[in-house]
Design a protein around this motif. Structure first.
Motif, PDB file in Angstrom:
ATOM      1  N   LEU A   1       6.641   4.679  12.484  1.00 47.09           N
ATOM      2  CA  LEU A   1       7.872   4.117  11.927  1.00 47.09           C
ATOM      3  C   LEU A   1       7.560   3.029  10.906  1.00 47.09           C
ATOM      4  O   LEU A   1       8.329   2.806   9.977  1.00 47.09           O
ATOM      5  N   GLY A   2       6.400   2.375  11.087  1.00 46.56           N
ATOM      6  CA  GLY A   2       6.003   1.354  10.115  1.00 46.56           C
ATOM      7  C   GLY A   2       5.796   1.954   8.732  1.00 46.56           C
ATOM      8  O   GLY A   2       6.217   1.386   7.725  1.00 46.56           O
ATOM      9  N   HIS A   3       5.136   3.119   8.678  1.00 47.36           N
ATOM     10  CA  HIS A   3       4.947   3.791   7.390  1.00 47.36           C
ATOM     11  C   HIS A   3       6.289   4.219   6.805  1.00 47.36           C
ATOM     12  O   HIS A   3       6.512   4.130   5.595  1.00 47.36           O
TER      13      HIS A   3
ATOM     14  N   LYS B   1       9.183   2.765   7.214  1.00 48.15           N
ATOM     15  CA  LYS B   1       9.858   1.581   6.677  1.00 48.15           C
ATOM     16  C   LYS B   1       9.290   1.193   5.314  1.00 48.15           C
ATOM     17  O   LYS B   1      10.025   0.790   4.415  1.00 48.15           O
ATOM     18  N   LYS B   2       7.978   1.314   5.167  1.00 44.56           N
ATOM     19  CA  LYS B   2       7.360   0.957   3.893  1.00 44.56           C
ATOM     20  C   LYS B   2       7.833   1.868   2.771  1.00 44.56           C
ATOM     21  O   LYS B   2       8.193   1.410   1.696  1.00 44.56           O
TER      22      LYS B   2
ATOM     23  N   HIS C   1      10.513   3.602   2.753  1.00 42.19           N
ATOM     24  CA  HIS C   1      11.952   3.416   2.568  1.00 42.19           C
ATOM     25  C   HIS C   1      12.214   2.276   1.609  1.00 42.19           C
ATOM     26  O   HIS C   1      13.129   2.342   0.776  1.00 42.19           O
ATOM     27  N   GLY C   2      11.394   1.213   1.691  1.00 43.95           N
ATOM     28  CA  GLY C   2      11.576   0.092   0.778  1.00 43.95           C
ATOM     29  C   GLY C   2      11.326   0.461  -0.668  1.00 43.95           C
ATOM     30  O   GLY C   2      11.831  -0.212  -1.578  1.00 43.95           O
TER      31      GLY C   2
ATOM     32  N   VAL D   1      11.433   7.921   0.842  1.00 46.00           N
ATOM     33  CA  VAL D   1      11.620   8.670   2.085  1.00 46.00           C
ATOM     34  C   VAL D   1      11.697  10.182   1.826  1.00 46.00           C
ATOM     35  O   VAL D   1      11.127  10.969   2.590  1.00 46.00           O
TER      36      VAL D   1
END
Length: 733
Positions: A343-345, A347-348, A350-351, A355
């Motif tokens: 999920l960390g990847h 989120k990155k 997504h910023g 995605v």
């Protein structure tokens, strides 16, 4: 020899992680289990000795299991070994041609999506083994057959797999001394011991004679075009993962930076060796490399020794592997596969609005194939990048006297002409227009559109004044001069930070009241309109997310270093970017925390306000090259003898003086500046409430070091345990 004790200890920790993972990767790839141990030994000894990274550990990697499994099924194992050899030759050639940096151009969203897709495939296939069955030919088939497999579960085999996964899940929550044993090894030991104790009916591993039963690679049979694609796929995927691992590990240690071309060539030699010996393809592995760094490795000898231990284990203790249930190994692979879907990847990416690239790559890898999924992700990333590059924004604001200020930002190409023409022609005729071109490129179609609109607008009684903030694309095209085809950096004028440079003493001020007055006037005309939308959005709100502590040096510009806009940074500047330390036993209240003779309540007040009221997410301490405060510390007390307050203030930076190297004045100054950043981060942890927020994950401390000459900021990694000089006593002043 001074670092051998660190490397020896680290190699013993890494081998405990490498052995179970190598066996698991070999099983998931459909290769002989001994091939995993051969690849681990070769990756450690060959790639570790010849490679360009001092701390990276290479071996068989889970990201290649899908490719290798397909090759084994299509061509057989011995032919797959020859493909591995040829892939190594390609990597050696690419390294000799110095093409390693090109691999870093691949979008991280594609890489993470590929790894997530591979993780899904591994988890689905090995889940069937955990349930006592056999994996199907594809991920989709594994998913369809999973319900039926769950209805026909085999008791003991399921129990040993669930037990291994349970150990992996809870191991990270156990006390630190227990966690000294790596979780994968602990899971296999518990599962094997329980199965042996209760005499469960499980499938056993047998390596008897497997390492010595060597056979040479054989020539694959089939279409040579497909063979060439297979060789390139293995070479590029293994090489890309190794290079990305190099870049990631560079930010985790303070030793020499990696030579990527040398690393790529070393990976090629390792793959040639592994293929000839009957091993799996080799690549740099982030899990082993991270473990190596955390275990205190200093040089490449840690990776080499780890390979030696794997080889000795395979030759002398291979008989112990038959105690390990295959279902426990499959459970380990299921756990690893699920962990790759981070999920960390997500989120990155997504910023950065990537995605769709991540999802398309992952779905393509799972449903179609690894090469097809990666190519699809790269194509989508390229399309999105093209869309961003051609995106144009046009804003229009009313000016005093009935005029209009129109600001065009972006890259002006033929794709943006319809939108640009529509916005400009909506300006009423006869209006005085100030057109700000904040662009980095203009092609002929865009120039013709702007120029035609300008002529029409002026013909109808209006006026157009064009102000170009960067290169004069419009002015050059209008004059008939040749326009550069490539983007160029902005001109370094006085308007880089201020609208125009202030006059120095002795220069004519033209009767102006203040030397900054011309700059302020120009700012009101050109810069203020660009920042006005940000200021007008929430004029009464002060809610930055970051506290930025840096030096008072005029060359250090926090907003430019951090890339922040108005309202994003809460800035504290002082001589030397120092943070007074709260001594043990000091009052918990901020008002008394720095109540000694050398206190500075301004820093304490800023930290208090930022953490308790503003609730910032990060605190950054930023040092810089050529720092006068650090130079004064190096020069000794005499340098500040006539400056008593500065002399007292610099006491907060003295702790970094001990144990400095002897590499010349500039090197010592640079080392002290970086060490000072780490020391001030340690001092921040003594501030009331900071350590608690860091431990809860609400606050992150970051160190930066700004190189003034190159105008680049580098992350200062935290000191490694027992790093030389980290516990040195401060020199007396």
């Amino acid at each position: 020899m001074a670092t051998l004790r660190f490397d020896l200890a680290a190699s013993l920790v890494v081998v405990l992680v490498a052995v179970p993972l190598s066996l698991g990767v070999a099983m998931a790839s459909g290769a002989p289990l001994a091939a995993g141990l051969i690849a681990a030994a070769v990756g450690g000894i060959v790639a570790g000795r010849l490679g360009g990274s001092p701390v990276q550990v290479s071996g068989p990697t889970a990201s290649l299991t899908v490719v290798v499994a397909g090759l084994v099924q299509t061509y057989g194992w011995r032919a797959t070994c020859l493909i591995t050899v040829l892939a190594g030759v390609v990597q050696v050639l690419l390294g000799a041609l110095r093409t390693a940096r090109a691999a870093l151009a691949v979008s991280p969203a594609v890489v993470h999506g590929m790894l997530a897709g591979v993780g899904v495939i591994i988890a689905l296939s090995q889940l069937h083994v955990v349930l006592g069955g056999s994996p199907q030919y594809s991920a989709l088939a594994n998913l369809i057959q999973l319900p039926g497999q769950m209805l026909d579960m085999h008791g003991h085999k399921v129990m040993v797999g669930v037990l291994a996964i349970t150990v992996l899940l809870v191991w990270g929550r156990l006390p630190k001394p227990v966690q000294a044993l790596p979780a994968p090894l602990a899971a296999l030991l518990v599962a094997a011991g329980t199965a042996w104790l209760f005499r469960w009916d499980v499938t056993r591993i047998d390596l008897s004679g497997a390492v010595t039963a060597w056979a040479p690679p054989e020539l694959p049979h089939g279409d040579w075009h497909q063979l060439a694609v297979a060789v390139l796929l293995v070479a590029l995927l293994a090489g890309a993962e190794s290079l990305l691992c190099c870049v990631a590990t560079d930010g985790m240690h303070t030793g020499p930076r990696a030579d990527l071309d040398r690393e790529l060539s070393a990976q090629g030699v390792a793959n040639m060796t592994s293929g000839l010996l009957g091993g799996l393809p080799v690549a740099g592995v982030i899990v082993r490399s991270t473990t190596n760094i955390r275990a205190g490795a200093r040089t490449r000898w840690s990776a080499v020794l780890h390979g030696v231990w794997v080889l000795l284990f395979a030759l002398c203790l291979g008989w112990t592997i038959k105690l390990i249930p295959i279902e426990a190994l499959a459970a380990l692979l299921v756990f690893i596969g699920v962990r790759t879907i981070s999920l960390g990847h997500l989120k990155k990416v997504h910023g950065h609005h990537e995605v769709p690239v991540y999802v398309l790559t992952m779905a393509g890898v799972v449903l179609v194939g690894l090469a097809e999924g990666v190519l699809g992700g790269i194509a989508l990333a390229a399309l999105l990048a093209l869309r961003r590059l051609t995106r144009v924004t046009v804003t229009k604001d009313a000016e005093p006297g009935g005029g209009v200020r129109a600001t065009v930002s972006g890259s002006l190409t033929f794709l943006s002409v319809p939108r640009l023409t529509q916005e400009l022609r909506a300006i009423p005729a006869g209006t005085a227009v100030l057109l700000d071109l904040n662009i980095d490129f203009m092609d002929n179609a865009a120039f013709e559109a702007v120029h035609s609109w300008r002529l029409d607008h002026e013909r109808l009684g209006g006026t157009v004044t064009i102000d170009e903030l960067h290169d004069e694309w419009y002015a050059m095209a209008a004059s008939g001069r040749r326009v550069s085809r490539a983007k160029t950096p902005p001109r370094l004028t006085g308007r880089w930070r201020l609208p125009r440079p202030p006059r120095r003493p002795g220069e004519s001020a033209g009767g102006e009241a203040h030397p900054l007055a011309p700059g302020a006037e120009e700012s009101h005309r050109s810069t203020a309109p660009l920042g006005r939308p940000h200021a007008a959005a929430e004029p009464a709100r002060n809610q930055p997310a970051h506290l930025f502590i840096t030096c008072a040096d005029s060359r250090v510009a926090p907003d430019l270093i951090a890339g922040g806009g108005p309202g994003e940074l809460f800035v504290v500047r002082n001589v030397g970017n120092l943070v007074p330390r709260a001594e043990p036993g000091a009052p918990a209240d901020f008002a008394d925390a720095f109540a000694d003779d050398f206190a500075d309540d301004s820093v304490a007040a800023a930290v208090e306000y930022a953490t308790r009221v503003l609730k910032v997410h990060t605190i950054t301490v930023c040092g810089h090259s050529g720092c006068g405060a650090m130079a004064a510390l190096l020069s000794g007390p005499a340098a500040t003898a006539q400056l008593p307050r500065l002399h007292r203030w610099l006491r907060h930076g003295e702790s970094g003086l001990g144990g400095l190297g002897d590499g010349g004045p500039e090197a010592m100054l640079d080392e002290l500046g970086r060490r000072n950043v780490r020391r001030q981060l340690d001092n921040l942890m003594t501030c009331p409430g900071v350590a608690e927020q860091v431990g809860d994950g609400r606050l992150k401390l970051v160190g930066l070091y700004y190189d003034v000459a190159s105008a680049q900021a580098h992350v200062v990694p935290p000191p490694l345990p027992d790093a030389p000089g980290t516990d040195a006593e401060p020199s007396p002043r």
